[in-house]
Design an enzyme around this catalytic site. Structure first.
Site, short mmCIF file in Angstrom:
data_model
loop_
_atom_site.label_atom_id
_atom_site.label_comp_id
_atom_site.label_asym_id
_atom_site.label_seq_id
_atom_site.Cartn_x
_atom_site.Cartn_y
_atom_site.Cartn_z
N CYS A 198 4.43 -10.89 -8.57
CA CYS A 198 5.29 -10.62 -9.07
C CYS A 198 5.09 -12.30 -10.08
O CYS A 198 4.99 -13.63 -9.61
CB CYS A 198 6.47 -10.62 -8.35
SG CYS A 198 5.99 -9.57 -6.46
N HIS A 212 12.92 -10.88 -10.51
CA HIS A 212 12.07 -11.01 -9.71
C HIS A 212 10.67 -9.21 -10.13
O HIS A 212 11.55 -8.40 -9.73
CB HIS A 212 11.84 -10.83 -8.74
CG HIS A 212 11.04 -10.94 -7.58
ND1 HIS A 212 11.11 -11.82 -6.18
CD2 HIS A 212 9.88 -10.63 -7.00
CE1 HIS A 212 9.75 -11.30 -5.65
NE2 HIS A 212 8.96 -10.29 -6.49
N THR A 220 14.87 -16.63 -5.30
CA THR A 220 13.38 -15.74 -4.65
C THR A 220 12.50 -15.81 -4.52
O THR A 220 12.09 -17.29 -4.04
CB THR A 220 13.09 -14.28 -6.28
OG1 THR A 220 12.49 -13.45 -5.27
CG2 THR A 220 12.47 -15.22 -7.14
#
Lengths: 205, 164
Positions: free
Chosen positions: B29, B46, B23
């Site tokens: 995040c 994520h 990711t």
């Protein structure tokens, strides 16, 4: 937060107009700062899934520059100005009055110059809101970050993410001579501020 | 050849050996990497926000710590992972911008810290041990989870690259 999914085309037009005037103010401020004529394209209001936003800037891992501030007063919220690294370099070199070299490493002075530029652009952008809607809008001191597009853009994505899977932003291109820089403004009004803006503009009752 | 499987923002997926999960551009995040070392099964989520309970529009379950981790774990177990083997590594939860003299939306700017805390709470409830983490700070991270050995590579701009 704005419920972007619930916006009608007229409301989007209003946002476009705020963006248009805001970007115009920003272009004027830029021209004054550079003592040069600066043109711009008609800004484009874009609404897209937050997943796809980093692609606009060349991908989630691309380094970009972000200047973030929030505002208080009759309305509250935040503004993020984002540009790709090349655009930031071009603007810095223009401000410093030196030949444009997008590979030049940035010094501390360059960084504080670009933060000041971001400050002026975002404040003049925000000025459109206070002038048009006759609202008291007081911006905070801005903060600069240079990092991966995905990481910087996660800030407005999280703010919009409270109500939607989409993000609304305004894309503007400034042109000075043979150089053009593309700048993205993310204006995120707070929960109730969006209605306040539309009411002040007479769009809704 | 191992395949590189991309996990987007507010997204999750699993991978079997020898594939790699990645990711890109984690800011506030949090990337949650689960791994079963015996069966060589990895899972990556994520997440953007701490809790689906605070928010009306919560249909995207991969967006929230509380819902995403449970779904990810279920997907892994359905693919013959064994709960008792599963361990977790975390990355992300940064604060990209720090404003001075502003109280107005600190709740939003420190969302990274709140995300990490929410993730840890969920993992504790699920009794999944956290064996490594690279969280906090003010910079973005890209991560890759290798199903071969459970290594999690953390790449940054200006803060180095490491495997945790």
């Amino acid at each position: 937060m704005v419920d972007i999914d619930g916006l009608n085309s007229f409301e989007i037009d209003v946002l476009r107009e705020i963006g248009n005037i805001g970007a115009g103010n920003a272009a004027t401020a830029l021209a004054k700062m550079l003592s040069k004529k600066v043109n711009m394209h008609v800004p484009e209001v874009r609404i897209m899934d937050f997943k796809n936003v980093p692609d606009v800037l060349g991908g989630a891992e691309q380094p970009v520059m972000g200047v973030y501030l929030n505002f208080e007063g009759d309305v509250e919220g935040s503004v993020l100005l984002v540009m790709d690294e090349a655009s930031a370099h071009i603007l810095i070199d223009m401000m410093m009055g030196r030949p444009i070299d997008t590979n030049r490493p940035l010094s501390d002075i360059d960084l504080s110059a670009v933060q000041e530029l971001g400050n002026i652009l975002t404040s003049s952008y925000l000025g459109a809101l206070s002038t048009l809607a006759k609202l008291d809008v007081r911006p905070s001191i801005p903060c600069l970050a240079i990092d991966m597009a995905g990481a910087i853009l996660s800030v407005p994505a999280v703010e919009f993410g409270m109500t939607s899977d989409k993000v609304l932003f305004i894309e503007t291109e400034f042109i000075e001579g043979a150089d053009n820089v593309r700048v993205y403004f993310f204006l995120v009004p707070d929960v109730d501020s969006y209605d306040t803006i539309l009411k002040a503009l007479g769009v809704i009752q | 050849m191992p395949q590189l499987i991309k996990v987007g923002m507010a997204d999750l997926n699993i991978a079997l050996y020898p594939d790699i999960l990645t990711t890109i551009g984690l800011g506030s995040c949090v990337g949650i990497a689960l791994y079963d070392k015996i069966n060589k099964i990895g899972g990556l989520a994520h997440i953007m926000l701490p809790s689906s309970k605070d928010i009306k529009n919560n249909s995207n379950k991969a967006k929230f710590a509380d819902t995403a981790i449970v779904i990810l774990l279920t997907m892994m177990l359905e693919n013959r992972a064994d709960k008792k083997n599963i361990v977790c590594k975390l990355a992300g939860g940064a604060q990209m911008f720090a404003l001075k003299n502003s109280s107005a939306n600190n709740d939003i700017l420190n969302i990274g810290v709140r995300n990490v805390a929410a993730v840890k709470k969920v993992l504790e409830e699920l009794k999944i041990p956290i064996i490594a983490e690279d969280t906090g700070g003010n910079f973005g991270r890209t991560i890759e989870l290798y199903t071969e050995d459970g290594g999690l590579m953390v790449k940054t701009i200006g803060h180095g690259t490491k495997i945790i």
